[in-house]
Design a protein around this motif. Structure first.
Motif, PDB file in Angstrom:
ATOM      1  N   ASP A 187       0.829  -1.207   0.000  1.00  0.00           N
ATOM      2  CA  ASP A 187       0.000   0.000   0.000  1.00  0.00           C
ATOM      3  C   ASP A 187       0.866   1.260   0.000  1.00  0.00           C
ATOM      4  OD1 ASP A 187      -2.299  -1.516   0.034  1.00  0.00           O
ATOM      5  OD2 ASP A 187      -2.539  -1.412   2.217  1.00  0.00           O
ATOM      6  N   ILE A 188       1.921   1.250   0.785  1.00  0.00           N
ATOM      7  CA  ILE A 188       2.824   2.405   0.841  1.00  0.00           C
ATOM      8  C   ILE A 188       3.520   2.588  -0.504  1.00  0.00           C
ATOM      9  CG2 ILE A 188       4.932   3.321   1.899  1.00  0.00           C
ATOM     10  CD1 ILE A 188       4.025   1.919   4.499  1.00  0.00           C
ATOM     11  N   GLU A 189       3.952   1.494  -1.098  1.00  0.00           N
ATOM     12  CA  GLU A 189       4.618   1.574  -2.392  1.00  0.00           C
ATOM     13  C   GLU A 189       3.657   2.103  -3.469  1.00  0.00           C
ATOM     14  OE1 GLU A 189       6.805  -1.425  -5.488  1.00  0.00           O
ATOM     15  OE2 GLU A 189       7.032  -1.810  -3.340  1.00  0.00           O
TER      16      GLU A 189
ATOM     17  N   MET B 284       1.105   4.082  -2.947  1.00  0.00           N
ATOM     18  CA  MET B 284       0.893   5.495  -2.661  1.00  0.00           C
ATOM     19  C   MET B 284       2.078   6.325  -3.162  1.00  0.00           C
ATOM     20  SD  MET B 284       0.498   7.462   0.964  1.00  0.00           S
ATOM     21  CE  MET B 284       2.220   7.176   1.338  1.00  0.00           C
ATOM     22  N   LEU B 285       3.297   5.850  -2.943  1.00  0.00           N
ATOM     23  CA  LEU B 285       4.479   6.570  -3.412  1.00  0.00           C
ATOM     24  C   LEU B 285       4.534   6.628  -4.939  1.00  0.00           C
ATOM     25  CD1 LEU B 285       7.159   5.296  -0.863  1.00  0.00           C
ATOM     26  CD2 LEU B 285       6.135   7.574  -0.991  1.00  0.00           C
ATOM     27  N   ASP B 286       4.095   5.553  -5.598  1.00  0.00           N
ATOM     28  CA  ASP B 286       4.036   5.570  -7.061  1.00  0.00           C
ATOM     29  C   ASP B 286       3.048   6.624  -7.559  1.00  0.00           C
ATOM     30  OD1 ASP B 286       5.921   3.576  -7.336  1.00  0.00           O
ATOM     31  OD2 ASP B 286       4.440   1.952  -7.557  1.00  0.00           O
ATOM     32  N   ARG B 287       1.875   6.727  -6.913  1.00  0.00           N
ATOM     33  CA  ARG B 287       0.883   7.737  -7.299  1.00  0.00           C
ATOM     34  C   ARG B 287       1.426   9.143  -7.065  1.00  0.00           C
ATOM     35  NH1 ARG B 287      -2.596   4.271  -4.556  1.00  0.00           N
ATOM     36  NH2 ARG B 287      -2.708   5.721  -2.811  1.00  0.00           N
ATOM     37  N   LEU B 288       2.076   9.343  -5.930  1.00  0.00           N
ATOM     38  CA  LEU B 288       2.657  10.647  -5.613  1.00  0.00           C
ATOM     39  C   LEU B 288       3.736  11.018  -6.627  1.00  0.00           C
ATOM     40  CD1 LEU B 288       2.859  13.047  -3.669  1.00  0.00           C
ATOM     41  CD2 LEU B 288       4.499  11.721  -2.344  1.00  0.00           C
ATOM     42  N   ASN B 289       4.594  10.081  -6.963  1.00  0.00           N
ATOM     43  CA  ASN B 289       5.647  10.316  -7.943  1.00  0.00           C
ATOM     44  C   ASN B 289       5.052  10.687  -9.296  1.00  0.00           C
ATOM     45  OD1 ASN B 289       8.316  10.434  -8.851  1.00  0.00           O
ATOM     46  ND2 ASN B 289       8.225   8.319  -9.596  1.00  0.00           N
ATOM     47  N   GLN B 290       3.983  10.006  -9.698  1.00  0.00           N
ATOM     48  CA  GLN B 290       3.331  10.297 -10.970  1.00  0.00           C
ATOM     49  C   GLN B 290       2.734  11.704 -10.957  1.00  0.00           C
ATOM     50  OE1 GLN B 290       0.242   7.558 -12.007  1.00  0.00           O
ATOM     51  NE2 GLN B 290      -0.205   8.563 -13.936  1.00  0.00           N
ATOM     52  N   GLN B 291       2.108  12.101  -9.858  1.00  0.00           N
ATOM     53  CA  GLN B 291       1.530  13.441  -9.765  1.00  0.00           C
ATOM     54  C   GLN B 291       2.619  14.512  -9.833  1.00  0.00           C
ATOM     55  OE1 GLN B 291      -0.671  13.249  -6.123  1.00  0.00           O
ATOM     56  NE2 GLN B 291      -2.516  12.443  -7.108  1.00  0.00           N
TER      57      GLN B 291
END
Length: 139
Positions: free
Chosen positions: A8-10, A12-19
């Motif tokens: 889940d953390i990974e 979330m970090l992928d979504r944040l990186n994409q944004q």
């Protein structure tokens, strides 16, 4: 089977990186307290448009130095208190600023600016690099 909490953390970090990547490529990342601007190169000049709603012309300071356009705006915080009690008060920011590095030199004496309906527009004519060619006589 036990679920891995790090997935889940990974994700979330992928979504944040994409944004962040999308924001950087579209110019959409906004630094708190900075002024949102558009800078357009028309060939002969740069046009800078900045959103400054709620400011008066006297609240805005615009300077150009060493190829950097500096925009600072500040206003007095309103002392008026709404009748009743605030449930939310977000309109307290009274200053904003932005520095824009120009890629080419501009004619500082010909820079002009206008302000209407909360939008500041600055025209910065580029320095003409066109040297007039002259014929050289051969002796």
């Amino acid at each position: 089977m036990r679920r891995n909490p790090f997935e889940d953390i990974e994700a979330m970090l992928d979504r944040l990186n994409q944004q962040i990547e999308e924001g950087m490529t579209s110019g959409g990342l906004q630094v708190p307290g900075s002024v949102p601007v558009d800078v357009v190169d028309t060939g002969d000049e740069y046009h800078v448009t900045a959103d400054l709603p709620g400011y008066e012309i006297d609240d805005i300071e615009l300077t150009l130095s060493e190829g950097t356009l500096r925009l600072e705006a500040s206003r007095e915080d309103e002392e008026k208190t709404a009748e009743g009690r605030y449930l939310r008060r977000e309109r307290t920011r009274t200053s904003a600023n932005r520095r824009i590095r120009l890629p080419e030199p501009v004619e500082e004496d010909e820079v002009s600016a206008g302000y209407e309906d909360g939008i500041l527009t600055v025209r910065l004519p580029k320095v003409s690099n066109e040297e007039e060619s002259r014929r050289i006589d051969i002796e």
